[in-house]
Design a protein around this motif. Structure first.
Motif, PDB file in Angstrom:
ATOM      1  N   ASP A 282       0.852  -1.179   0.000  1.00  0.00           N
ATOM      2  CA  ASP A 282       0.000   0.000   0.000  1.00  0.00           C
ATOM      3  C   ASP A 282       0.894   1.237   0.000  1.00  0.00           C
ATOM      4  O   ASP A 282       1.780   1.355   0.851  1.00  0.00           O
TER       5      ASP A 282
ATOM      6  N   ARG B 174      -0.153   3.390   6.959  1.00  0.00           N
ATOM      7  CA  ARG B 174      -1.391   3.055   7.670  1.00  0.00           C
ATOM      8  C   ARG B 174      -1.107   2.854   9.151  1.00  0.00           C
ATOM      9  O   ARG B 174      -0.077   2.305   9.522  1.00  0.00           O
TER      10      ARG B 174
ATOM     11  N   ALA C 137       0.924  -3.377   4.230  1.00  0.00           N
ATOM     12  CA  ALA C 137       0.925  -1.939   4.492  1.00  0.00           C
ATOM     13  C   ALA C 137       2.101  -1.643   5.412  1.00  0.00           C
ATOM     14  O   ALA C 137       2.629  -2.541   6.063  1.00  0.00           O
TER      15      ALA C 137
ATOM     16  N   SER D 257       3.477   0.854   8.587  1.00  0.00           N
ATOM     17  CA  SER D 257       3.067   1.778   9.641  1.00  0.00           C
ATOM     18  C   SER D 257       3.907   3.045   9.576  1.00  0.00           C
ATOM     19  O   SER D 257       4.967   3.064   8.939  1.00  0.00           O
TER      20      SER D 257
ATOM     21  N   CYS E  82      -8.349  -2.383   6.683  1.00  0.00           N
ATOM     22  CA  CYS E  82      -7.534  -2.861   5.561  1.00  0.00           C
ATOM     23  C   CYS E  82      -8.025  -2.221   4.268  1.00  0.00           C
ATOM     24  O   CYS E  82      -9.219  -1.979   4.098  1.00  0.00           O
TER      25      CYS E  82
ATOM     26  N   TRP F 203      -5.162  -3.589   9.946  1.00  0.00           N
ATOM     27  CA  TRP F 203      -3.741  -3.829   9.691  1.00  0.00           C
ATOM     28  C   TRP F 203      -3.031  -4.175  10.996  1.00  0.00           C
ATOM     29  O   TRP F 203      -3.159  -3.476  11.977  1.00  0.00           O
TER      30      TRP F 203
ATOM     31  N   MET G  94       2.985  -4.564   7.915  1.00  0.00           N
ATOM     32  CA  MET G  94       1.780  -5.144   8.519  1.00  0.00           C
ATOM     33  C   MET G  94       0.992  -5.894   7.455  1.00  0.00           C
ATOM     34  O   MET G  94       1.062  -5.568   6.284  1.00  0.00           O
ATOM     35  N   THR G  95       0.254  -6.906   7.885  1.00  0.00           N
ATOM     36  CA  THR G  95      -0.663  -7.611   7.007  1.00  0.00           C
ATOM     37  C   THR G  95      -2.080  -7.393   7.512  1.00  0.00           C
ATOM     38  O   THR G  95      -2.295  -7.000   8.661  1.00  0.00           O
ATOM     39  N   CYS G  96      -3.054  -7.685   6.661  1.00  0.00           N
ATOM     40  CA  CYS G  96      -4.444  -7.490   7.023  1.00  0.00           C
ATOM     41  C   CYS G  96      -4.908  -8.624   7.925  1.00  0.00           C
ATOM     42  O   CYS G  96      -4.746  -9.796   7.597  1.00  0.00           O
TER      43      CYS G  96
END
Length: 103
Positions: free
Chosen positions: A68, A72, A86, A88, A78, A102, A94-96
């Motif tokens: 992404d 986020r 995504a 941070s 997500c 996230w 991070m994953t959903c």
């Protein structure tokens, strides 16, 4: 004064996340340190994340796809397809986690 504030804000926005003093050179399949675990980095070969099986050593840089482009916050909703990863504001990958957002 206003011009100095704008220049300072632009400089702060472009700095990004600096690697730690102990940072390794990220490359897919290369080794990384426990301090770099879950860190996201861009390389000439594409984006990579420092990972370990169940968070345990050995730690290696692994390529990821579909990152992404917007930073986020952990727990935020997500964004879904096509983004599987995504980042941070602290530079952690991070994953959903579905309804938990996230993580």
């Amino acid at each position: 004064m206003k011009k100095a504030l704008i220049v300072g804000a632009l400089a702060a926005a472009t700095i990004g996340i600096a690697p730690s003093a102990n940072a390794t050179t990220p490359k897919p399949g290369g080794t990384c340190t426990k301090a770099e675990l879950s860190q996201f980095r861009q390389t000439g070969a594409g984006p990579v994340v420092c990972q370990g099986v169940r968070g345990q050593a050995p730690y290696t840089w692994q390529g990821v796809a579909s990152v992404d482009p917007v930073k986020r916050a952990p727990g935020s909703p997500c964004t879904g397809s096509p983004y599987g990863v995504a980042v941070s504001p602290a530079g952690k990958a991070m994953t959903c986690a579905g309804s938990m957002g996230w993580r």
